[in-house]
Enzyme design. Structure first.
Site, short mmCIF file in Angstrom:
data_model
loop_
_atom_site.label_atom_id
_atom_site.label_comp_id
_atom_site.label_asym_id
_atom_site.label_seq_id
_atom_site.Cartn_x
_atom_site.Cartn_y
_atom_site.Cartn_z
N CYS A 62 0.01 3.86 2.65
CA CYS A 62 0.45 3.39 3.97
C CYS A 62 1.89 3.80 4.24
O CYS A 62 2.24 4.20 5.35
CB CYS A 62 0.31 1.87 4.08
N CYS B 143 0.83 -1.21 0.00
CA CYS B 143 0.00 0.00 0.00
C CYS B 143 0.87 1.26 0.00
O CYS B 143 1.52 1.57 1.00
CB CYS B 143 -0.92 -0.05 1.23
#
Length: 150
Positions: A72, A69
């Site tokens: 993230c 991600c």
């Protein structure tokens, strides 16, 4: 400075000493050399989530993330900064949703990054998506001021 939190090692931002900080413990982590409060950052999985998060004496900023991600990775420095800024008031726990799938389902992590401020596992505040570090710190500060979850 946060380093090696997955190994339980935290570098003291005050004196630079490397300290072992367990994922779960009673009390607050302090530097073995200068005795200042240390940022508390740990990882949790389905197997140890109850011990690391739900039994924490401090509120927990849980960062539900995944290695693939991009957003993230963008939010990670702000999460680490929150551990430093709120040392002694907050424990930061990173939860990889690919590994801790039961935790992801429990907190309905349909989008990541998902940041949760938790008291004994109960949600006090929720933030979905990447936010800049300054905004994240403001959100944590405001969330810590909310009444504890029932």
């Amino acid at each position: 400075m946060m380093a090696d939190h997955a190994e339980g090692i935290t570098t003291c931002p005050h004196c630079g000493t490397r300290n072992r900080v367990p994922a779960a413990a009673t009390g607050l982590p302090r530097c073995g050399k200068c005795k200042e409060l240390l940022p508390w950052q740990a990882d949790a999985t389905d197997a140890d989530f109850a011990e690391v998060v739900e039994q924490s004496a401090l509120p927990v900023l849980a960062d539900l993330w995944a290695p693939w991600c991009g957003p993230c990775r963008v939010v990670a420095p702000g999460v680490a900064k929150a551990a430093e800024v709120f040392a002694g008031k907050l424990k930061v726990v990173k939860v990889n949703v690919d590994i801790a799938q039961n935790v992801a389902v429990r907190y309905q992590a349909q989008s990541i990054p998902l940041l949760l401020l938790l008291d004994k596992g109960a949600v006090r505040a929720r933030q979905v998506g990447a936010v800049p570090p300054d905004a994240l710190l403001r959100w944590v500060d405001q969330s810590l001021a909310l009444p504890p979850a029932a």
